[in-house]
Design an enzyme around this catalytic site. Structure first.
Site, PDB file in Angstrom:
ATOM      1  N   CYS A 110      29.405  63.408  -7.304  1.00 36.69           N
ATOM      2  CA  CYS A 110      30.089  64.684  -7.063  1.00 36.69           C
ATOM      3  C   CYS A 110      29.878  65.198  -5.648  1.00 36.69           C
ATOM      4  O   CYS A 110      30.596  66.102  -5.203  1.00 36.69           O
ATOM      5  CB  CYS A 110      29.617  65.727  -8.081  1.00 36.69           C
ATOM      6  SG  CYS A 110      27.827  65.869  -8.204  1.00 36.69           S
ATOM      7  N   GLY A 117      29.586  67.640 -15.188  1.00 39.94           N
ATOM      8  CA  GLY A 117      30.855  66.948 -15.367  1.00 39.94           C
ATOM      9  C   GLY A 117      31.955  67.629 -14.581  1.00 39.94           C
ATOM     10  O   GLY A 117      31.699  68.287 -13.567  1.00 39.94           O
ATOM     11  N   SER A 118      33.159  67.509 -15.057  1.00 36.69           N
ATOM     12  CA  SER A 118      34.312  67.996 -14.309  1.00 36.69           C
ATOM     13  C   SER A 118      34.470  69.505 -14.429  1.00 36.69           C
ATOM     14  O   SER A 118      34.052  70.122 -15.422  1.00 36.69           O
ATOM     15  CB  SER A 118      35.593  67.315 -14.798  1.00 36.69           C
ATOM     16  OG  SER A 118      35.939  67.783 -16.094  1.00 36.69           O
ATOM     17  N   GLU A 159      37.281  70.954 -14.911  1.00 34.06           N
ATOM     18  CA  GLU A 159      38.222  71.167 -16.014  1.00 34.06           C
ATOM     19  C   GLU A 159      37.474  71.346 -17.333  1.00 34.06           C
ATOM     20  O   GLU A 159      37.749  72.274 -18.106  1.00 34.06           O
ATOM     21  CB  GLU A 159      39.186  69.983 -16.106  1.00 34.06           C
ATOM     22  CG  GLU A 159      40.182  70.086 -17.249  1.00 34.06           C
ATOM     23  CD  GLU A 159      41.046  68.838 -17.374  1.00 34.06           C
ATOM     24  OE1 GLU A 159      41.997  68.866 -18.182  1.00 34.06           O
ATOM     25  OE2 GLU A 159      40.768  67.840 -16.691  1.00 34.06           O
ATOM     26  N   GLU A 200      39.144  65.947  -6.247  1.00 33.31           N
ATOM     27  CA  GLU A 200      37.948  65.110  -6.338  1.00 33.31           C
ATOM     28  C   GLU A 200      38.390  63.725  -6.787  1.00 33.31           C
ATOM     29  O   GLU A 200      38.937  63.561  -7.879  1.00 33.31           O
ATOM     30  CB  GLU A 200      36.949  65.698  -7.323  1.00 33.31           C
ATOM     31  CG  GLU A 200      35.654  64.915  -7.399  1.00 33.31           C
ATOM     32  CD  GLU A 200      34.625  65.561  -8.301  1.00 33.31           C
ATOM     33  OE1 GLU A 200      33.436  65.504  -7.959  1.00 33.31           O
ATOM     34  OE2 GLU A 200      35.012  66.119  -9.343  1.00 33.31           O
ATOM     35  N   GLY A 211      34.294  72.084 -17.618  1.00 32.46           N
ATOM     36  CA  GLY A 211      33.448  73.274 -17.480  1.00 32.46           C
ATOM     37  C   GLY A 211      34.163  74.536 -17.925  1.00 32.46           C
ATOM     38  O   GLY A 211      33.572  75.405 -18.587  1.00 32.46           O
ATOM     39  N   LYS A 264      23.714  64.972 -25.497  1.00 31.70           N
ATOM     40  CA  LYS A 264      24.912  64.170 -25.731  1.00 31.70           C
ATOM     41  C   LYS A 264      25.279  63.411 -24.459  1.00 31.70           C
ATOM     42  O   LYS A 264      25.719  64.000 -23.473  1.00 31.70           O
ATOM     43  CB  LYS A 264      26.114  65.026 -26.159  1.00 31.70           C
ATOM     44  CG  LYS A 264      27.252  64.142 -26.708  1.00 31.70           C
ATOM     45  CD  LYS A 264      28.619  64.772 -26.611  1.00 31.70           C
ATOM     46  CE  LYS A 264      29.302  64.511 -25.293  1.00 31.70           C
ATOM     47  NZ  LYS A 264      29.712  63.091 -25.108  1.00 31.70           N
TER      48      LYS A 264
END
Length: 480
Positions: free
Chosen positions: A287, A231-232, A234, A384, A236, A178
């Site tokens: 990141c 990804g972030s 949050e 971040e 995760g 995805k």
């Protein structure tokens, strides 16, 4: 349309409009795949895995297919890079470098396919459960984990997709990919590329959609054995909860707030451009970007001035422009978030040395920005940012700066600039991050593991660890 073909409307779910961040123009639309679409994709992947149409091919054959996929990508590098640049906003040159890097990832894991094996050991016991002398021949097996869901971000979508697909297919898994809803276009080329290379139909499935719909359904699906997510932090944490239904394995590459530490003895002819690149690559949408730059007081003023000069030298432009270094941010939302963090810091006493504003042109551009006068509680230091924004903070001694560098919930990467080799190795051991660069910036190779400490993630990608993450280990005892 900028050369990107508009995609057919989906038969289920809604649609997601896709925009060029350099122009703010709509370039297409893709499906927001619903739960039924996810169910079908997972079912296809499960069927291929259980039938063994991929995992039961000879290792040499699977290696050959992955190698051929890399060759196809390399042949089409300019075409794919053009799509990636238009979809993401990155420069064509940066996009092409990432596409070629993805080829190297595939070549690397193609080489591993014929080298996957367990260990064997002869065992002699006395007493124990049986109460008698016993001999065993023991061995371990490395087996593909099953069906894997691969969820990728928008800040380098094709490369990150390959960094997950390559080890997953090398291990023998079947997969559902995805892409991020902001940047789905290059990922849509992957099914046909791998099919043309020889991967059987249904082994790799690509589904577009929003995270809260398609991603959530994939993460919670009871027939998915593993989720690999970049990804972030949050999101995760949301995935951790979603995966609890069948306790699927999670591999999480999450956020970062990477420190840079530059000592008085640093070679500034290398450290200044290195620090600028480490902060500003892909307009800070990485990141590992070092947005906290700690500089020893003896060179602090000089470094601030030279970093500002270096930042101003980066040429800004859109995906259609040539001879540019940095592109826009991914969206208006991200641009406004980044500028909000800068403005909040300035309101609390930080000083903008250079940049700090949106550019007066179409697209989501933010000037490369250097700030001073920050405090540890500002979002400039704690959050971040994911934009071309860095703060420069003076320090006096090693222990002081190490405490500041480690004072974060993240632990992804760190950079050290010093000519003192003892100090370099000493700090590399003490700093709390999964990746440390010494006198270099953003170096990467597929042979070394990549992963974070603390809330920067679980597990590793790249190297043998990246392949092992897609496998189960089974131990077998045979009584003799």
């Amino acid at each position: 349309m900028s050369g990107v073909a508009e995609l057919d409307a989906p038969t289920t779910g809604g649609v997601i409009e896709v925009f060029n961040p350099s122009t703010e123009q709509r370039i297409g639309e893709v499906a927001d795949s619903d739960k039924a679409a996810v169910d079908r994709a997972v079912a296809r992947a499960r069927e291929t895995f259980e039938k063994g149409v991929w995992k039961n091919l000879t290792a040499a054959r699977r290696a050959e297919v992955l190698w051929r996929a890399a060759d196809i990508i390399k042949e089409r590098a300019n075409e794919i890079a053009a799509v990636e640049a238009i979809d993401n906003g990155m420069t064509r040159a940066h996009a092409r470098n990432l596409i070629l890097g993805s080829c190297e990832m595939l070549y690397y894991y193609a080489g591993w396919v014929t080298k996957i094996h367990g260990d064997a050991v002869d065992i002699i016991t006395e007493g124990g459960i049986m109460g008698t002398f016993q001999e065993y021949h023991g061995y371990s097996l490395m087996e593909p984990i099953g069906v894997v869901g691969l969820i990728i971000p928008w800040n380098g979508p094709f490369y990150v997709a390959i960094s997950k697909i390559a080890p997953a297919l090398a291990a023998g898994c079947s997969a559902v990919l995805k892409p991020a809803e902001e940047t789905p276009l290059s990922a849509l080329k992957l099914e046909s590329i791998f099919r043309d290379a020889g991967v059987p139909e249904g082994v790799l499935n690509v589904l577009t959609g929003n995270g809260e719909t398609t991603g959530a359904a994939l993460a919670a699906h009871p027939d998915v054995n593993k989720i690999s997510f970049t990804g972030s932090t949050e999101v995760g944490k949301i995935l951790v909860r979603a995966a609890s239904g069948n306790l699927k394995r999670l591999q999480l590459e999450l956020g970062g707030k990477s420190p840079l530490i530059m000592f008085n003895d640093a070679d500034l002819t290398r450290a200044i451009p290195g620090a600028a690149i480490g902060l500003l690559v892909n307009s800070g949408q990485n990141c590992c970007c070092t947005s906290r730059m700690y500089v020893q007081r003896g060179i602090y003023e000089e470094v601030v001035d030279k970093l500002a000069v270096a930042a101003k030298a980066f040429r800004m432009g859109g995906s259609e422009d040539t001879d540019v270094d940095l592109g826009p941010l991914i969206s208006a939302k991200q641009r406004d978030r980044v500028l909000g963090i800068v403005n909040e810091g300035v309101a609390r006493g930080a000083t903008v040395v250079t940049g700090g504003k949106a550019m007066d042109r179409p697209g989501y551009f933010v000037e490369p920005t250097i700030l001073t006068g920050t405090t540890p509680d500002m979002r400039l230091i704690t959050d971040e940012i994911f934009g071309p924004v860095g703060s420069v903070i003076p320090f006096d001694d090693e222990d002081e700066v190490l405490g500041w560098a480690n004072d974060t919930e993240y632990g992804l990467a760190a950079t050290l600039w010093t000519e003192n080799i003892g100090r370099a190795h000493r700090l590399a051991k003490r700093i709390q991050s999964g990746l440390v660069w010494v006198n270099c910036a953003l170096a990467a190779d597929q042979s070394l593991p990549f992963g974070g400490y603390k809330q920067s993630g679980w597990g590793h990608e790249r190297g043998w660890k990246g392949l092992e993450a897609y496998m189960n280990t089974k131990s077998v005892y045979v009584g003799l």
